[in-house]
Design a protein around this motif. Structure first.
Motif, short mmCIF file in Angstrom:
data_model
loop_
_atom_site.label_atom_id
_atom_site.label_comp_id
_atom_site.label_asym_id
_atom_site.label_seq_id
_atom_site.Cartn_x
_atom_site.Cartn_y
_atom_site.Cartn_z
N SER A 149 0.90 -1.19 -0.12
CA SER A 149 -0.04 0.09 -0.05
C SER A 149 0.81 1.08 -0.12
CB SER A 149 -0.82 0.09 1.31
OG SER A 149 -1.81 1.08 1.19
N LEU A 150 1.95 1.17 0.97
CA LEU A 150 2.85 2.47 0.81
C LEU A 150 3.52 2.45 -0.28
CD1 LEU A 150 3.18 4.23 3.29
CD2 LEU A 150 5.41 3.14 3.71
N THR A 151 3.92 1.63 -1.14
CA THR A 151 4.75 1.68 -2.35
C THR A 151 3.65 2.34 -3.26
OG1 THR A 151 6.02 -0.28 -1.84
CG2 THR A 151 5.85 0.32 -4.21
N TYR A 152 2.47 1.86 -3.31
CA TYR A 152 1.49 2.26 -4.22
C TYR A 152 1.30 3.84 -4.28
CZ TYR A 152 -3.12 3.67 -6.51
OH TYR A 152 -3.97 4.49 -7.16
N HIS A 153 1.32 4.30 -3.07
CA HIS A 153 0.94 5.92 -2.79
C HIS A 153 2.40 6.47 -2.92
CE1 HIS A 153 -2.84 5.29 -1.45
NE2 HIS A 153 -2.81 4.50 -0.48
N ASP A 154 3.55 5.81 -2.87
CA ASP A 154 4.81 6.57 -3.02
C ASP A 154 5.05 6.56 -4.57
OD1 ASP A 154 7.71 6.86 -2.02
OD2 ASP A 154 8.06 5.24 -3.88
N GLN A 155 4.66 5.66 -5.33
CA GLN A 155 4.96 5.55 -6.65
C GLN A 155 3.85 6.33 -7.34
OE1 GLN A 155 7.83 4.40 -8.55
NE2 GLN A 155 8.55 4.81 -6.20
N ARG A 156 2.52 6.59 -6.83
CA ARG A 156 1.41 6.83 -7.79
C ARG A 156 1.76 8.32 -8.78
NH1 ARG A 156 -3.80 9.59 -6.27
NH2 ARG A 156 -2.71 9.63 -4.11
N PHE A 157 2.18 9.32 -7.90
CA PHE A 157 2.57 10.70 -8.50
C PHE A 157 3.75 10.68 -9.22
CE2 PHE A 157 -0.50 12.16 -5.20
CZ PHE A 157 -1.51 12.67 -5.94
N ARG A 158 4.56 9.94 -8.66
CA ARG A 158 6.07 10.05 -9.57
C ARG A 158 5.51 9.28 -10.69
NH1 ARG A 158 7.45 9.66 -4.15
NH2 ARG A 158 9.14 11.01 -3.72
N LYS A 159 4.95 8.19 -11.09
CA LYS A 159 4.84 7.71 -12.32
C LYS A 159 3.86 8.52 -13.12
CE LYS A 159 5.07 2.89 -11.26
NZ LYS A 159 6.18 2.37 -12.30
N MET A 160 2.81 8.98 -12.51
CA MET A 160 1.84 10.01 -13.41
C MET A 160 2.93 11.21 -13.75
SD MET A 160 -1.27 12.25 -11.86
CE MET A 160 -1.67 10.83 -10.92
N ASN A 178 2.98 9.58 3.83
CA ASN A 178 3.65 8.21 3.96
C ASN A 178 4.44 8.27 5.08
OD1 ASN A 178 2.28 7.60 1.52
ND2 ASN A 178 4.11 7.75 0.32
N GLY A 179 5.38 9.15 5.27
CA GLY A 179 6.38 9.22 6.31
C GLY A 179 5.59 9.10 7.59
N ILE A 180 4.53 9.87 7.88
CA ILE A 180 3.64 9.76 9.07
C ILE A 180 3.28 8.21 9.22
CG2 ILE A 180 1.53 10.50 10.19
CD1 ILE A 180 1.93 13.09 8.85
N ALA A 181 2.69 7.56 8.11
CA ALA A 181 2.14 6.39 8.43
C ALA A 181 3.08 5.20 8.55
CB ALA A 181 1.21 6.03 6.87
N LEU A 182 4.18 5.35 7.84
CA LEU A 182 5.38 4.42 8.28
C LEU A 182 5.85 4.47 9.72
CD1 LEU A 182 7.48 2.46 7.27
CD2 LEU A 182 8.78 4.24 6.58
N ILE A 183 5.99 5.69 10.20
CA ILE A 183 6.35 5.81 11.66
C ILE A 183 5.16 5.30 12.82
CG2 ILE A 183 6.90 7.24 13.61
CD1 ILE A 183 9.20 6.84 11.79
N GLU A 184 4.09 5.67 12.22
CA GLU A 184 2.86 5.03 13.07
C GLU A 184 2.84 3.41 13.13
OE1 GLU A 184 -0.63 6.93 11.83
OE2 GLU A 184 -0.32 8.84 12.78
#
Length: 323
Positions: free
Chosen positions: A141-152, A184-190
């Motif tokens: 899930s985190l990878t999807y959100h990380d790459q979504r805008f980058r690929k777009m 993403n950073g907040i979600a990863l730390i939580e």
């Protein structure tokens, strides 16, 4: 009261980490473990196998769970010094069945029957390790959100709007991307505070999250520095994951030249003072001898050496991460 600039704070944290490296080796501290392994692998690639074995064994006393590629090179070194029975025993606790089945530059004179038997055991070990991966859904899930805008941006936004000389829309999507990185950073730390950082020992040595960490930025590192260092000591983060992120943002967000990055783990050159760079690496358990290294090599090959390798090699009595 005068505020400390983020860059200065990051520098202070790096210096603080250096001051910790002179403490005695602690049981369970993976920074100490990696520093012994760094010397073991230095000697392994120099083909000083007896010393390599001794250093691997010192490293393995520190922790309960060994990194698989360290275990595998330890088995190779044992075989090279004639400890074939012990090597076979340790291979049965290893992984890499596909690699081992064709690893003919080491394990000379091993019978085909023995090799095939070890491959079967390694296959079981690998399947068991995969079955223990417990963070897959979160990382996917985190990878999807990380790459979504980058690929777009790379696939459509930038090519289309650049052709129209419309930088406003490109910058707008970059802002969306950076805002997503913060989330993403907040979600990863939580997640990590509840379940441990999803990598290293805690992630069955899966490295998927490392690419995401690269994108989270300097402020994320500063705000969570002590937590990240604690996870590094536990083995839940590998040194290269954290140092590459620090190096990347030390350069990208300060305008510094890449040749003065603190750890030389992201960029190819580094002209820092060799001793300073060495101590930076030692403070994180990062190898000062070899660059980005997540693979095994045939006999006679070695990882790509760092810019400072020859200095450390020529002055080895001084440069030793276990001292």
């Amino acid at each position: 009261m005068k505020m400390i600039k983020p860059l200065h704070l990051l520098f202070i944290l790096i210096v603080f980490a250096q001051t910790q490296v002179f403490s005695q080796t602690e049981k369970g501290n993976y920074i100490d473990y990696y520093n012994f392994v760094n010397e073991a692998e230095y000697n392994f690639y120099e083909m000083n196998y007896p010393k390599s074995v001794d250093l691997f064994e010192e490293a393995f006393k520190i922790v309960d769970i060994r990194k698989p590629d360290h275990q595998y090179n330890y088995c190779r070194a044992l075989w090279e010094i004639g400890e074939t029975k012990k090597s076979i025993k340790e291979l049965k606790n290893s992984f890499y069945p596909d690699y081992f089945s064709t690893d003919t530059t080491y394990f000379e004179d091993m019978t085909l029957e023995t090799r095939n038997g070890i491959v079967e055991i390694m296959e079981k070990n690998s399947k068991e390790a995969v079955s223990k991966w417990k963070h897959t859904d979160f990382i996917d899930s985190l990878t999807y959100h990380d790459q979504r805008f980058r690929k777009m941006i790379s696939d459509s936004i930038e090519p289309f709007y650049s052709s129209l000389e419309n930088d406003t829309m490109v910058e707008y999507h970059y802002k969306l991307m950076r805002a997503q990185d913060v989330k993403n950073g907040i979600a990863l730390i939580e997640y990590a505070k509840k379940h441990g950082f999803p990598a290293g020992v805690n992630g069955s040595w899966d490295q998927s999250v490392s690419r995401i960490v690269l994108h989270l930025g300097r402020d994320w590192i500063i705000e969570n520095y002590y937590f990240l260092m604690d996870e590094l000591e536990k083995g839940n983060i590998e040194p290269i994951t954290l140092t590459r992120a620090i190096d990347r943002y030390f350069v990208n967000e300060t305008g510094c030249n890449e040749i003065v990055s603190p750890y030389n783990s992201y960029f190819g050159k580094n002209l820092n003072d060799p001793f300073l760079l060495f101590m930076n690496c030692k403070s994180m358990g990062l190898s000062p001898y070899y660059g980005y290294n997540w693979r095994l090599y045939p006999k006679g090959w070695r990882p790509y050496p760092t810019e400072q390798y020859e200095i450390y090699h020529a002055n080895k009595a001084v440069y030793d991460t276990t001292l």
